[in-house]
Scaffold this motif. Structure first.
Motif, PDB file in Angstrom:
ATOM      1  N   ASP A  11       0.814  -1.224   0.000  1.00  0.00           N
ATOM      2  CA  ASP A  11       0.000   0.000   0.000  1.00  0.00           C
ATOM      3  C   ASP A  11       0.846   1.272   0.000  1.00  0.00           C
ATOM      4  O   ASP A  11       0.340   2.344  -0.267  1.00  0.00           O
ATOM      5  CB  ASP A  11      -0.952   0.016   1.202  1.00  0.00           C
ATOM      6  CG  ASP A  11      -0.219   0.031   2.535  1.00  0.00           C
ATOM      7  OD1 ASP A  11       0.677  -0.819   2.721  1.00  0.00           O
ATOM      8  OD2 ASP A  11      -0.532   0.879   3.386  1.00  0.00           O
ATOM      9  N   SER A  34      -3.269  -3.254  -3.135  1.00  0.00           N
ATOM     10  CA  SER A  34      -4.185  -3.898  -2.182  1.00  0.00           C
ATOM     11  C   SER A  34      -4.292  -5.393  -2.469  1.00  0.00           C
ATOM     12  O   SER A  34      -4.037  -5.847  -3.588  1.00  0.00           O
ATOM     13  CB  SER A  34      -5.577  -3.268  -2.276  1.00  0.00           C
ATOM     14  OG  SER A  34      -6.196  -3.656  -3.483  1.00  0.00           O
ATOM     15  N   GLY A  35      -4.696  -6.140  -1.448  1.00  0.00           N
ATOM     16  CA  GLY A  35      -4.897  -7.572  -1.608  1.00  0.00           C
ATOM     17  C   GLY A  35      -5.992  -7.894  -2.609  1.00  0.00           C
ATOM     18  O   GLY A  35      -5.894  -8.859  -3.371  1.00  0.00           O
ATOM     19  N   ASP A  36      -7.049  -7.060  -2.632  1.00  0.00           N
ATOM     20  CA  ASP A  36      -8.138  -7.275  -3.594  1.00  0.00           C
ATOM     21  C   ASP A  36      -7.634  -7.165  -5.029  1.00  0.00           C
ATOM     22  O   ASP A  36      -7.963  -7.985  -5.886  1.00  0.00           O
ATOM     23  CB  ASP A  36      -9.257  -6.246  -3.387  1.00  0.00           C
ATOM     24  CG  ASP A  36      -9.985  -6.441  -2.063  1.00  0.00           C
ATOM     25  OD1 ASP A  36      -9.865  -7.539  -1.472  1.00  0.00           O
ATOM     26  OD2 ASP A  36     -10.661  -5.499  -1.624  1.00  0.00           O
ATOM     27  N   LYS A  56       1.184  -5.340   6.529  1.00  0.00           N
ATOM     28  CA  LYS A  56       0.340  -4.265   7.084  1.00  0.00           C
ATOM     29  C   LYS A  56      -0.225  -3.398   5.968  1.00  0.00           C
ATOM     30  O   LYS A  56       0.483  -2.592   5.380  1.00  0.00           O
ATOM     31  CB  LYS A  56       1.163  -3.392   8.035  1.00  0.00           C
ATOM     32  CG  LYS A  56       1.591  -4.087   9.296  1.00  0.00           C
ATOM     33  CD  LYS A  56       0.480  -4.090  10.305  1.00  0.00           C
ATOM     34  CE  LYS A  56       0.985  -4.650  11.620  1.00  0.00           C
ATOM     35  NZ  LYS A  56      -0.057  -5.050  12.506  1.00  0.00           N
ATOM     36  N   LYS A  59      -7.643  -1.966   5.113  1.00  0.00           N
ATOM     37  CA  LYS A  59      -8.716  -2.875   4.701  1.00  0.00           C
ATOM     38  C   LYS A  59      -8.335  -4.308   5.009  1.00  0.00           C
ATOM     39  O   LYS A  59      -8.691  -4.837   6.035  1.00  0.00           O
ATOM     40  CB  LYS A  59      -9.102  -2.707   3.234  1.00  0.00           C
ATOM     41  CG  LYS A  59      -9.713  -1.367   2.913  1.00  0.00           C
ATOM     42  CD  LYS A  59     -10.187  -1.335   1.469  1.00  0.00           C
ATOM     43  CE  LYS A  59     -10.491   0.084   1.050  1.00  0.00           C
ATOM     44  NZ  LYS A  59     -10.247   0.327  -0.344  1.00  0.00           N
ATOM     45  N   VAL A  60      -7.607  -4.953   4.105  1.00  0.00           N
ATOM     46  CA  VAL A  60      -7.248  -6.366   4.282  1.00  0.00           C
ATOM     47  C   VAL A  60      -5.731  -6.476   4.381  1.00  0.00           C
ATOM     48  O   VAL A  60      -5.024  -6.065   3.469  1.00  0.00           O
ATOM     49  CB  VAL A  60      -7.744  -7.198   3.073  1.00  0.00           C
ATOM     50  CG1 VAL A  60      -7.398  -8.662   3.263  1.00  0.00           C
ATOM     51  CG2 VAL A  60      -9.239  -7.021   2.874  1.00  0.00           C
ATOM     52  N   ASN A  61      -5.227  -7.035   5.498  1.00  0.00           N
ATOM     53  CA  ASN A  61      -3.775  -7.141   5.583  1.00  0.00           C
ATOM     54  C   ASN A  61      -3.281  -8.392   4.867  1.00  0.00           C
ATOM     55  O   ASN A  61      -4.049  -9.268   4.484  1.00  0.00           O
ATOM     56  CB  ASN A  61      -3.285  -7.017   7.033  1.00  0.00           C
ATOM     57  CG  ASN A  61      -3.395  -8.288   7.840  1.00  0.00           C
ATOM     58  OD1 ASN A  61      -3.259  -9.404   7.333  1.00  0.00           O
ATOM     59  ND2 ASN A  61      -3.631  -8.135   9.128  1.00  0.00           N
ATOM     60  N   ASP A  64      -4.219 -11.835   6.039  1.00  0.00           N
ATOM     61  CA  ASP A  64      -5.620 -12.196   5.799  1.00  0.00           C
ATOM     62  C   ASP A  64      -5.855 -12.674   4.364  1.00  0.00           C
ATOM     63  O   ASP A  64      -6.661 -13.561   4.122  1.00  0.00           O
ATOM     64  CB  ASP A  64      -6.542 -11.006   6.085  1.00  0.00           C
ATOM     65  CG  ASP A  64      -6.591 -10.661   7.573  1.00  0.00           C
ATOM     66  OD1 ASP A  64      -6.271 -11.541   8.396  1.00  0.00           O
ATOM     67  OD2 ASP A  64      -6.931  -9.513   7.900  1.00  0.00           O
ATOM     68  N   VAL A  65      -5.148 -12.068   3.417  1.00  0.00           N
ATOM     69  CA  VAL A  65      -5.363 -12.418   2.004  1.00  0.00           C
ATOM     70  C   VAL A  65      -4.488 -13.613   1.582  1.00  0.00           C
ATOM     71  O   VAL A  65      -4.816 -14.319   0.633  1.00  0.00           O
ATOM     72  CB  VAL A  65      -5.131 -11.182   1.101  1.00  0.00           C
ATOM     73  CG1 VAL A  65      -3.672 -10.890   0.890  1.00  0.00           C
ATOM     74  CG2 VAL A  65      -5.834 -11.342  -0.220  1.00  0.00           C
ATOM     75  N   ASP A  68      -6.261 -17.067   1.027  1.00  0.00           N
ATOM     76  CA  ASP A  68      -7.080 -17.051  -0.195  1.00  0.00           C
ATOM     77  C   ASP A  68      -6.207 -17.240  -1.427  1.00  0.00           C
ATOM     78  O   ASP A  68      -6.547 -17.993  -2.340  1.00  0.00           O
ATOM     79  CB  ASP A  68      -7.818 -15.706  -0.344  1.00  0.00           C
ATOM     80  CG  ASP A  68      -8.940 -15.550   0.665  1.00  0.00           C
ATOM     81  OD1 ASP A  68      -9.312 -16.556   1.301  1.00  0.00           O
ATOM     82  OD2 ASP A  68      -9.434 -14.417   0.814  1.00  0.00           O
TER      83      ASP A  68
END
Length: 121
Positions: A11, A34-36, A56, A59-61, A64-65, A68
């Motif tokens: 980020d 971003s992870g998205d 870090k 939204k999504v660290n 967390d991603v 997936d």
């Protein structure tokens, strides 16, 4: 043979630029913040070999991603990049499927060696 494709997900623009400076002469780069976005890029690009993933992020660290990404792309090598050196975080990243861990501020040589090692069959 074309240069291997590397995905950078961080980020912070300064970190993305630093990684681009280090890696651009050796690899084809795709850069997202971003992870998205990383998931979208991976879904549309089957030839990414290694991903540098910040832990870090808003939204999504990264942690967390990471599950997936590993579930959808099990062969992708993921190197976590973080400003927080912690044994627990490194262990968690490894448990979730990360294949490397780099602490900011990083040295150019460290990035190049880690990426190269993760590209080996």
């Amino acid at each position: 043979m074309a240069n291997p494709k590397i995905l950078i997900c961080d980020d912070e623009e300064g970190i993305r630029e630093s990684l681009k400076l280090v890696l651009a002469d050796h690899y084809e780069l795709v850069v997202v913040d971003s992870g998205d976005m990383a998931l979208k890029v991976l879904s549309n690009s089957k030839d990414i070999k290694v991903m540098l993933l910040d832990i870090k992020m808003p939204k999504v660290n990264g942690l967390d991603v990471l599950p997936d990404i590993k579930k959808k792309f099990p062969h992708l090598k993921i190197i976590m990049v973080t400003g927080y050196k912690s044994v627990e975080t490194a262990a968690e990243a490894s448990r979730l499927g990360a294949s490397g861990y780099i602490v900011k501020p990083f040295k150019s040589q460290e990035i190049l060696e880690t990426v190269k090692k993760n590209l080996e069959p």
